[in-house]
Structure formats: structure tokens, C-alpha cells
Design a protein around this motif. Structure first.
Motif, PDB file in Angstrom:
ATOM      1  N   LEU A 126      -0.442 -10.249   6.746  1.00 24.56           N
ATOM      2  CA  LEU A 126      -1.027 -10.943   5.587  1.00 24.56           C
ATOM      3  C   LEU A 126      -0.480 -12.356   5.437  1.00 24.56           C
ATOM      4  O   LEU A 126      -1.212 -13.296   5.135  1.00 24.56           O
TER       5      LEU A 126
ATOM      6  N   THR B   8       7.736   5.460   9.262  1.00 26.15           N
ATOM      7  CA  THR B   8       6.446   4.939   9.726  1.00 26.15           C
ATOM      8  C   THR B   8       5.806   4.125   8.601  1.00 26.15           C
ATOM      9  O   THR B   8       5.228   3.059   8.842  1.00 26.15           O
ATOM     10  N   THR B   9       5.924   4.628   7.373  1.00 26.29           N
ATOM     11  CA  THR B   9       5.353   3.907   6.223  1.00 26.29           C
ATOM     12  C   THR B   9       5.950   2.508   6.132  1.00 26.29           C
ATOM     13  O   THR B   9       5.221   1.521   6.023  1.00 26.29           O
TER      14      THR B   9
ATOM     15  N   ARG C 161       4.839   0.244   9.064  1.00 26.25           N
ATOM     16  CA  ARG C 161       3.445  -0.207   8.925  1.00 26.25           C
ATOM     17  C   ARG C 161       3.303  -1.221   7.792  1.00 26.25           C
ATOM     18  O   ARG C 161       2.552  -2.187   7.887  1.00 26.25           O
ATOM     19  N   LEU C 162       4.051  -0.980   6.726  1.00 29.03           N
ATOM     20  CA  LEU C 162       4.022  -1.897   5.576  1.00 29.03           C
ATOM     21  C   LEU C 162       4.552  -3.274   5.982  1.00 29.03           C
ATOM     22  O   LEU C 162       3.994  -4.314   5.617  1.00 29.03           O
TER      23      LEU C 162
ATOM     24  N   TYR D 160       2.033  -4.939   8.192  1.00 30.82           N
ATOM     25  CA  TYR D 160       0.885  -5.340   7.374  1.00 30.82           C
ATOM     26  C   TYR D 160       1.212  -6.599   6.551  1.00 30.82           C
ATOM     27  O   TYR D 160       0.409  -7.531   6.475  1.00 30.82           O
ATOM     28  N   GLN D 161       2.429  -6.611   5.985  1.00 24.18           N
ATOM     29  CA  GLN D 161       2.791  -7.769   5.158  1.00 24.18           C
ATOM     30  C   GLN D 161       2.966  -9.028   6.005  1.00 24.18           C
ATOM     31  O   GLN D 161       2.588 -10.117   5.580  1.00 24.18           O
TER      32      GLN D 161
ATOM     33  N   ASP E 198      11.356   4.662   3.106  1.00 26.90           N
ATOM     34  CA  ASP E 198       9.936   4.299   3.039  1.00 26.90           C
ATOM     35  C   ASP E 198       9.708   2.869   2.576  1.00 26.90           C
ATOM     36  O   ASP E 198       8.653   2.298   2.815  1.00 26.90           O
ATOM     37  N   HIS E 199      10.674   2.330   1.818  1.00 28.29           N
ATOM     38  CA  HIS E 199      10.523   0.966   1.308  1.00 28.29           C
ATOM     39  C   HIS E 199      11.921   0.420   1.055  1.00 28.29           C
ATOM     40  O   HIS E 199      12.727   1.083   0.419  1.00 28.29           O
TER      41      HIS E 199
ATOM     42  N   ARG F 265      -2.772 -15.658   5.611  1.00 25.18           N
ATOM     43  CA  ARG F 265      -2.873 -16.616   4.500  1.00 25.18           C
ATOM     44  C   ARG F 265      -2.461 -18.018   4.941  1.00 25.18           C
ATOM     45  O   ARG F 265      -3.036 -19.004   4.512  1.00 25.18           O
TER      46      ARG F 265
ATOM     47  N   ASP G  44      13.096  -1.694  -0.916  1.00 20.41           N
ATOM     48  CA  ASP G  44      13.513  -1.899  -2.313  1.00 20.41           C
ATOM     49  C   ASP G  44      13.374  -0.655  -3.180  1.00 20.41           C
ATOM     50  O   ASP G  44      13.626  -0.720  -4.385  1.00 20.41           O
ATOM     51  N   SER G  45      12.943   0.458  -2.599  1.00 20.04           N
ATOM     52  CA  SER G  45      12.671   1.619  -3.451  1.00 20.04           C
ATOM     53  C   SER G  45      13.954   2.181  -4.054  1.00 20.04           C
ATOM     54  O   SER G  45      15.054   2.027  -3.500  1.00 20.04           O
ATOM     55  N   GLY G  46      13.801   2.834  -5.204  1.00 20.39           N
ATOM     56  CA  GLY G  46      14.939   3.444  -5.877  1.00 20.39           C
ATOM     57  C   GLY G  46      15.599   4.475  -4.991  1.00 20.39           C
ATOM     58  O   GLY G  46      16.824   4.616  -4.990  1.00 20.39           O
TER      59      GLY G  46
END
Lengths: 484, 269
Positions: free
Chosen positions: B52, B40-41, B44-45, B48-49, B100-101, B56, B103-105
């Protein structure tokens, strides 16, 4: 032909200088790897002994007749602070006093070990904590931060010995096979889901227009709202990663709440009494990982260190033996003062020696037996182990690396360290596992580095305590004592 | 040891595209072993991105229009839907890993630990070069346009607007957006009477199929890559509502004339 033991005679009219030279000879000949004893004069040397002599020349001639082998080392008349960068016949960088007969390596080693090379750096060039930024550091200016000058001097010394017929084939080595690589983690802020961390990121994002902090803020808030994991809490992932590469690391933890220790605004904010952290460290300790002290900036005397280590040990239920200062905030002009205080507090090794860049602050990648400085060689138990690589410096050195590449300065450093059979301490902050926001690319650089190390085939991961054990045993095997 | 036939799929959500891809791989006897789905994180990220980026580039109005267009996009679809990811998982036995991301480790570690021979990107945004180097055979990406030609986002609309050939491409992922070597590609032409939304769906259906085909080729070592000359491509960003309307209008005209060459709606450069 058996390897003889060496008798290193250091003579000088100046007692303070003699003491410095004896310390230099100790570190230098430990690195040479031939068993040796130190002598303050000729009187304690047997007539058939193999002698390495550093001192006034007239004393040599008399004893050279009696002794089977005397190697006279060049002696420079300049002060330790005047030592300079010189180049050996094999092209290796050396730090020493230049004389007609060659290079006074012992003076150079003494200068490196007493940090005389940093004395020229003015107060204006230092930062608020007395630290020297890499661009102002003499080795930074000379572009030799990656050079293991002390180990290069030991190799030169071995060559001098060989030239005089001393067998250098079977020298002792601290680690027989591969170069040890030690992974360590400073735990500065293991939570992004905290008011302080989010507010800090918001401050940087809004007022300093920091894009990476803005990313951290967004990730932090969205993961918090989604009830997801804290992006910075990566302890179990670090252990998972290290298990995969065959490493066991040390987490340096800040002991907030230690009795009587002043707190600096720059000190970390988390509390080790937090149940989640205690549980995580409990698991790490059970699985063989270790915890060291990441002492506060204002912890400066033995009482502070003792109180901090005891607090940490009590909360986590372990013995704390290793230390690294937050912000490398040891006494920069005289690190021995800090090390002595740490030793008094029962700690056995400090890993705060770094030039604020990828490299070696005083030209050595191997541990320094610091306790010999205040114990007259009676105590060889306290080590200063240089940390040559910190995540931020490596990423800043070359922010955009090719796929699977590391910075050229790190590559140079690793090549030098492998050449001299040194050891490498890596400092990757715990929260860099997130690899996002301000830590974007930090963990992936660690992946690049581990790939590079395994491709080279000459490095192996070792724990800090294993390196400590091997090095102290090696010193005991090589150093036969000091004689009057 | 890497299993030379193991495939991992990464997708932000359990979308139609990723489910079609899973099915297509099963049909080709090369079932994926792992499917990485954003939590979910991450979802949503991602949203959101994207929000954005549009804000912009085009402002608030476009953000609202896009959100509204998205709400109506699920109407009137005719293609056969694949099963849900859970059903597919029960049927083919792949492991679902949440992240969750991208690119996360933790994500990199999860991938490293599973050690896939090939990674397929099925809608997960831009990935880091660390992820690109993890699989021994490389990372493949499916792109809903012909390459070299139209790179970036909303490329179906841009292909129509620029009169570029419409199709799908499977290519190796490279540090630059849609810039890696091409493994497979095919043209997709509108069918008589087809609606705009169904045509778009069919492109995505083909995109999944093309990516599966490319994956099989790479696993079999029978890849004949074509260089993707990015100098011959346009890098496109998110469309405005007017662009999308114009693309739809142009598509309708195309259907009426049934020949793309006869369409003379020009789009400003």
C-alpha cells in the motif's frame, strides 16, 4: 479517648427536603466514618448524646443546654439546585450553599445525591439518550469533574467534629490498607471475524475515510484469510494480564435473546449462546472471574432486568448480581428510578454512573447506598458504584501520552481518590486487548495505568464483589439506624 | 524478576538477518532466550502494508517492478547461509513465540510475561511506544546504514545514491524512526569483484553482527552511546525501480574505479 457515636438531627418544615437531607446526612456521615444514627427530631436523642444538628436555629439553643455536645451545622436558605462550587479553608473544592457561618455541606451533599446540579442543563444540551456531554456538564464547565466533592465534604465534616472536641482519630474505614481499583470490561463486540463487524469497519473506512477502521478491516480480513485468531477475542489474554497484576475483573455481558426485552439498533450483536463464548466464560468463571449484566438500551424496568439477568445466568450457569447499562443509559434525570428497578430484579450494584469523561458525575468516588432512598433506610443492600474511568475517555483526554504516562485528568482524579481513600472503577472494553485499529493505544494505556498505580504504591486491585462486600459491611458498622 | 541477561528478538519472518543474529549472539555467549516471529497473518499484513505504501507513493508500476525484483533477488548469493530457525532452536533452545500483530495487546502481554532485559528488533516495522518501554535495558534496532545519515527504508540504495558512507548501525529504538542513541556502528566497504546483491547481503550480515555486538555491550553495562542527531539525517522512503537501477549502476562504477571519491554520478535532491 473513645470515639463516640454521633446523633445527627435533621429538622425541616419541608418533609420532602428533610428526606433528601437525611439521605445526604447518611452518605456524608458514612464517609466521615464515625458511627452515627439519624434523627428526624430532637425527641429521640438522649440528653447526654453527642449531636450534630442541621435545622432551624431556635431549636438548638434549648437543647444545647441539656446536651453535652451540640454541633450546629450552617443552614442555607437557598434551594438545592442553587448550591455552588465553594472552596474550603484547606483549598479543597466543596459543593454547598454558602452562608455567613460557613458552607451548608449537607445541602451540597443533598444536591449531589439528587443530581440537582444537573437540573440547569437544558434539553438542547443533552443528547438523544438524555445524557449530558462532559463539556455541558456543570462540573465539566467548572473543571471539577475529577474532584470527589462529597468525600471532600466528609473531610470538612470530620474537621468540624474535631473542632468541637469529638475524637476523630479512630474513624472506621471501608478498606484498611490501600485504595481499591476495580477492573471491569464491557463486552460490546468480541468478534471482528463477523459479517457485522467487518461490514461496519468497511462502512467507516470507505464512506467516512476512517483510517483506524480501515486498519481494523485489513487486519480482520487478513487474519480471517490466514485462519488466524480473531483480533477482538481477548478474554483469555485479559485474564492472563490481570493474573500478572493481581486483579480479578468483571465482564459485563449483553444477554441477547432475553425474553420480552426490546432490542435497540445500538445494542451489541453477539449471542451468548455461542459455544465459543460460553466456553470462554465458563473458564473465566471457574478461575474466579465474574460476569455482570450489560443490559440493553431499552431494558428499563424490573421485568426487563430480571429477564436479562436470568437469561444470562441460565446460559452461563452463574448468579448475576452486578449491572452496567450499555451507553450508560440509566434514567439520567433520576437515576434512582433505574436503580430501584434493578434492585427489584434482584441485582445488588450498578456501575453506570459516569459523566461521559474521566471523572465523577456527582462528585463521589465511593459507592452510594441507593436503596436507602426508596426503603426509608431499611435496606442498605443496593449500591451505585461510580465508574470514573472508561478507556475511550482516557485515550481521548490525551491521545498522545509520553511513554508510560497517563492523562493529566486521570492523574488528578487518582490523586484525589487516594487522598480521600475512595475507590476507582476502570472500564476497559474487552476488545481493546487487540490494541489495533480503532482500539490502537487502548491496551497500552491500560499498561501505563497499571504501571502508574503500582509505582504510587497506594492502590490495590480488588474485585467488584469484594468491594461490594467491604462497603456494605462498613455501612452496617457505621450506620446505627434512623430514629423518628 | 527480570533475568539481567535475557534477550528477546522480534522479527516479522525467520529471515536470514534474524538467523544470523541468533548465531552471532550464540557466538558471543549471549544466546537469545525468545524469538518472536510474525504469524502468517502478521507477515501478510506486513507485505500488504508495504504494498500500500509503495502504491500510494509511486503507483502500480512500481509495485509490480518491486515484486519482480524481489523474485530475482535470491539468485547468485555467495555468503554462508545460517541454519533454519528450527535447527537453531534445537541447537540453542530458545522459545519461538508467534504473534499476529506487532502492536497487539497479546504481543505486549507475551513480552511482558517473559520479561526480557533487552529486546532486539530484527525487521518488524515500526513498533509502538508501549513496546519500547517493556524491556528494562531498552530496545535495540539494527539499521543497514550509517546514522546520523540515512534513515527510513531502502537505505542501502539511498546511501549509494546520496554518496553517504556505507555501513551499519545498532541504536536504541525511539518513538521516531531510526532516531535513538547509537550504541555501535561500522563501515562496510565493497570488496573487489563483489556483486551488488552480495554486497547488500554482506551489509545485512554486518548489521546482524553489529546488533549482536551492541546487545552484548548493553547487557554488560559497557555502553557508550553516541547521540543520534536526526537533523543531520535524511528520512528516506521506498525507492523507485529507476533509483535501484541507478544505485546498482553507481555501485558498478564504484567497483571499477575502486574509489568512491572518483564517482561522479549526481543524484537529484
Amino acid at each position: 479517648m473513645t470515639t463516640p457515636s454521633l446523633n445527627v438531627v435533621i429538622q425541616s418544615d419541608n418533609e420532602a427536603l428533610q428526606q433528601k437531607l437525611l439521605r445526604a446526612a447518611f452518605e456524608l456521615f458514612v464517609r466521615v466514618g464515625i458511627p452515627f444514627s439519624l434523627h428526624r427530631s430532637w425527641q429521640s436523642v438522649d440528653s447526654d448524646a453527642t449531636v450534630i444538628y442541621h435545622g432551624p436555629p431556635e431549636l438548638t439553643r434549648k437543647r444545647a443546654i441539656q446536651n453535652r455536645c451540640v454541633v450546629t451545622l450552617p443552614v442555607s436558605t437557598c434551594g438545592l439546585e442553587d448550591c455552588q462550587l465553594l472552596w474550603g479553608a484547606d483549598g479543597s473544592a466543596l459543593w454547598g450553599g454558602g452562608v455567613e457561618a460557613g458552607v451548608d455541606l449537607l445541602a451540597g451533599a443533598a444536591a449531589l445525591l439528587t443530581f440537582s446540579h444537573e437540573e440547569r442543563v437544558s434539553i438542547e444540551e443533552r443528547d438523544q439518550l438524555g445524557r449530558i456531554p462532559a463539556k455541558s456538564h456543570p462540573f465539566g464547565r467548572l473543571e471539577v469533574l475529577e474532584e470527589p466533592l462529597l468525600e471532600n465534604a466528609a473531610i470538612q465534616m470530620r474537621q468540624v467534629c474535631a473542632k468541637h472536641g469529638i475524637n476523630v482519630q479512630n474513624v472506621l474505614k471501608p478498606w484498611p490498607n490501600k485504595v481499591p481499583v476495580i477492573i471491569t470490561h464491557d463486552v460490546d463486540g468480541p468478534y471482528l471475524h463477523s459479517f457485522f463487524a467487518l461490514a461496519r469497519s468497511a462502512w467507516y473506512a470507505l464512506f467516512r475515510k476512517d483510517k483506524k477502521e480501515r486498519d481494523a478491516l485489513e487486519f480482520g480480513l487478513i487474519s480471517l484469510m490466514s485462519k488466524g485468531d480473531d483480533p477482538y477475542f481477548g478474554f483469555s489474554d485479559w485474564r492472563r494480564f490481570e493474573r500478572q497484576v493481581g486483579a480479578v475483573s468483571t465482564f459485563f455481558v449483553y444477554p441477547k435473546g432475553a425474553a420480552g426485552v426490546d432490542v435497540s439498533p445500538r445494542d451489541p450483536r453477539y449471542k451468548i449462546t455461542n459455544a465459543k463464548l460460553r466456553e470462554e466464560f465458563g473458564r473465566a468463571l471457574n478461575e474466579g472471574w465474574s460476569v455482570g449484566l450489560h443490559s440493553g438500551i431499552r431494558a428499563q424496568n424490573s421485568q426487563d432486568y430480571l429477564s436479562s439477568a436470568q437469561h444470562l445466568g441460565r446460559v452461563l450457569g452463574t448468579e448475576v448480581k452486578f449491572v452496567r447499562e450499555h451507553y450508560w443509559s440509566i434514567h439520567w434525570k433520576d437515576p434512582y428510578k433505574t436503580w430501584q428497578e434493578m434492585s427489584r430484579a434482584g441485582l445488588v450494584a450498578d456501575t453506570s454512573l459516569n459523566p461521559l469523561a474521566v471523572g465523577l458525575r456527582n462528585g463521589t468516588c465511593l459507592p452510594i447506598t441507593a436503596s436507602t432512598a426508596w426503603s426509608q433506610f431499611a435496606d442498605c443492600s443496593f449500591l451505585a458504584i461510580p465508574t470514573a474511568v472508561m478507556d475511550q475517555y482516557e485515550v481521548e483526554a490525551e491521545p498522545r501520552c509520553e511513554k508510560w504516562a497517563i492523562s493529566s485528568s486521570l492523574r488528578r482524579l487518582l490523586d484525589h481518590i487516594a487522598r480521600v481513600n475512595g475507590c476507582v472503577v476502570l472500564d476497559w472494553h474487552e476488545r481493546t486487548m487487540s490494541n489495533t485499529g480503532p482500539w490502537k493505544g487502548y491496551f497500552s494505556r491500560m499498561l501505563n495505568l497499571t504501571r502508574y498505580l503500582s509505582a504510587c504504591g497506594q492502590y490495590e486491585f480488588m474485585s467488584l464483589s469484594e468491594v461490594y462486600r467491604l462497603w456494605t459491611s462498613f455501612v452496617h458498622a457505621v450506620f446505627l439506624g434512623v430514629r423518628p | 524478576m527480570t533475568d539481567p541477561k535475557s534477550i528477546a528478538i522480534i522479527s516479522d519472518t525467520p529471515s536470514l538477518y534474524v538467523r544470523w543474529l541468533v548465531e552471532d549472539l550464540v557466538q558471543r555467549d549471549s544466546a537469545a532466550r525468545w524469538v518472536f516471529i510474525g504469524s502468517t497473518t502478521e507477515h501478510r499484513l506486513f507485505v500488504y502494508q508495504s504494498f500500500l505504501r509503495i502504491l500510494r507513493r509511486h503507483g502500480w508500476r512500481e509495485v509490480i517492478w518491486r515484486a519482480m525484483d524481489r523474485t530475482h533477488a535470491d539468485d547468485s548469493r555467495s555468503l554462508t547461509r545460517p541454519q533454519s530457525l528450527e535447527c537453531l532452536q534445537l541447537r540453542t533452545g530458545f522459545e519461538v513465540v508467534r504473534y499476529d500483530h506487532i502492536d497487539s495487546g497479546k504481543m505486549l502481554l507475551d513480552l511482558m510475561q517473559r520479561d526480557p532485559a533487552l529486546v532486539l528488533l530484527a525487521g518488524c516495522g515500526i513498533v509502538s511506544s508501549a513496546l519500547l518501554g517493556i524491556a528494562s535495558l531498552g530496545v535495540l534496532n539494527g539499521h543497514p546504514a550509517m546514522l546520523p545519515g540515512v534513515r527510513g527504508v531502502d537505505v542501502i540504495d539511498w546511501s549509494i545514491l546520496y554518496d553517504a558512507p556505507i555501513g551499519v548501525t545498532a541504536h536504541f529504538a525511539a518513538p521516531n524512526v531510526d532516531a535513538g542513541d547509537i550504541v555501535a556502528q561500522r563501515r562496510v566497504e565493497p570488496e573487489p569483484g563483489e556483486s551488488w546483491i552480495n554486497f547488500k547481503d554482506r551489509i545485512v550480515r554486518n548489521q546482524a553482527d553489529c546488533l549482536a555486538e551492541a546487545a552484548v555491550q548493553v547487557l554488560a553495562g559497557k555502553t557508550r552511546c553516541k547521540t543520534n542527531d536526526v537533523s543531520k539525517s535524511r528520512l528516506c522512503f521506498a525507492t523507485r525501480r529507476s533509483d535501484r537501477r541507478m544505485a546498482e549502476a553507481k555501485f558498478s562504477q564504484l567497483m571499477q574505479t575502486s574509489s568512491r571519491e572518483a564517482v561522479h554520478v549526481t543524484y537529484p535532491e
